[in-house]
Design an enzyme around this catalytic site. Sequence first.
Site, PDB file in Angstrom:
ATOM      1  N   GLY A   9       0.803  -1.214   0.000  1.00 59.43           N
ATOM      2  CA  GLY A   9       0.000   0.000   0.000  1.00 59.43           C
ATOM      3  C   GLY A   9       0.836   1.264   0.000  1.00 59.43           C
ATOM      4  O   GLY A   9       1.947   1.325  -0.534  1.00 59.43           O
ATOM      5  N   SER A  10       0.312   2.305   0.654  1.00 59.56           N
ATOM      6  CA  SER A  10       0.842   3.661   0.493  1.00 59.56           C
ATOM      7  C   SER A  10       2.232   3.890   1.060  1.00 59.56           C
ATOM      8  O   SER A  10       2.849   4.914   0.761  1.00 59.56           O
ATOM      9  CB  SER A  10      -0.131   4.670   1.120  1.00 59.56           C
ATOM     10  OG  SER A  10      -1.315   4.742   0.356  1.00 59.56           O
ATOM     11  N   ILE A  11       2.771   2.981   1.883  1.00 56.64           N
ATOM     12  CA  ILE A  11       4.165   3.176   2.289  1.00 56.64           C
ATOM     13  C   ILE A  11       5.087   3.090   1.073  1.00 56.64           C
ATOM     14  O   ILE A  11       6.221   3.586   1.105  1.00 56.64           O
ATOM     15  CB  ILE A  11       4.611   2.195   3.393  1.00 56.64           C
ATOM     16  CG1 ILE A  11       4.489   0.745   2.941  1.00 56.64           C
ATOM     17  CG2 ILE A  11       3.830   2.431   4.671  1.00 56.64           C
ATOM     18  CD1 ILE A  11       5.047  -0.257   3.949  1.00 56.64           C
TER      19      ILE A  11
END
Length: 547
Positions: free
Chosen positions: A272-274
């Site tokens: 995801g967004s990491i």
Amino acid sequence: MTADARVSATAGMRTRLVILAVMMTFASITFQLARLAASGTGDMVATLTEQTPRSLARPDIVDRGGRLLATDVEMPSLYADPSLVRGIDNLTERLQTVLPDLDRAELRRTLSDRNRRFAWIRRGLSPRLAQEVHDLGLPSLAFRTELRRAYPLERLGGHVLGAVNVDNRGAAGVERFIDEGLGADPQTGRPFNAGLPVRLTIDLGVQHALEEELKSAMSRYEAKGAAGLVMDVRTGEMVASSSLPGLHPSSPAELMDPERRDKIQGGTYELGSIFKIVTVAMGLEGGKTKLDTVFDVTKPLTASRFTIRDAHPAGRPLTTSEILIRSSNVGSGLIALQEGPEKQQAFLDKLGLTATIRTEVGPVAPPQLPPKLGRVEQITVSYGHGLAVAPIQFAAAVASLINGGTAVTPTFISGRTSGTDRARVVKPETSRDLNLLLRRTVSEPNGTGRRAEVPGYRVGGKTGTAELPGRGGYQKKAVISSFLGAFPMDDPQYLTLILLFEPSGTEETGGEILAGRNAAPTAGRLISRIAPLLGVKPERDVALLRN
């Protein structure tokens, strides 16, 4: 001739005959030895038969401070001589009064083979059980003292330590590396360094804090699993690593339980967004993107039949800085499209995110890559979907981005890293710009990682909430919540990565399952505990300098 003379002559004759016989015997032996020597026979081979396999001596395993994690202890093992057994049923019944989990049918088959003189019954008995078996007074049973592996801290660091088999040979984790990586005698299997301790990079205090915080988070957010690590960004040394549910090194059967798989390096996940950390770093390194470059994120991105939108639209264009701070999927996709597929692929390769790696704990699950980087893949990979990697591999990539821009390799054994001649991944100024953004993502009121803030330690980081794939597509209610953090951001020393698997919305999180409400505060609590242990002193927050 007188009688005495005849007796004397007879005795003399007998003596000469005896001497002659002895001489002939020695002559015969000498002749046979000479014949064998002249015949050119091959080397004589002496065959020694060991009655039973012997358990091997192993080196102690200690943490970076010399505190004991694994050692050998002497324990009694029970065996039988089947040729001496009288009354198998009686023996079996009496043994089961002390060892109720014995396989009765298997024991009967073993003891029924009267051609055998040795058969193991149970290896590694506790002294109490051994005494109870001894008190049964069964003459066909006996004990043999063997070396068995002991783990005084039980499950602490279980996945890292691994396990040994019944003969005390390494079967998994660092225990296996001792045999295979450090070397063993080919004849006996004994590790070459059995007399010297193996020193890990793991810090016992930090490991304990990590496992406690992960257990607390699982309970607090009703998650099905959790994992986390702490890494020295300057060397790649693993200071702590944990995956829950845990593993007991003394229970090798747990290695086969899929629920207990090491999530840190044994599985791959869309994070995801990491992953936007990588995308923004790529844009900054490429030169087209600056911190204040503006991208129009007001319109969703379309690719084939897919439409990509922001979860929390800003309603206005955003700068590169705001794209990371506010976690804009559209903005991340625009950065990737601006760089192009070739540069995106090259950057992933340079960070080591497309290669297969391994550590002393064992092989790392290979990354799951898209077959090509078309428009759809460029966009989805930019915000952490469509590409799955092991958490330890991603952590090493980000450590390389924030430590000034030099590549590191994750390691669990002290003294195996070098601080010189490492490959450069990004320019120092790119690393400084990225560190500034990660700090702002935690320190600013609209940053998604603000709940990871720990006063005095200048924490930086990024949240990620990735929907898990399932039958028919991604599951909106089943996610991996993650937070990748580092501290202190003006001179990064340590990186933390927290992952919560399928957390639930609780009263504390306002019913949300977003990483900003569960993984980020977990990371904050962890950092507040481990920073003092690692010698990082709290200071007044300072501005990051950029040249």
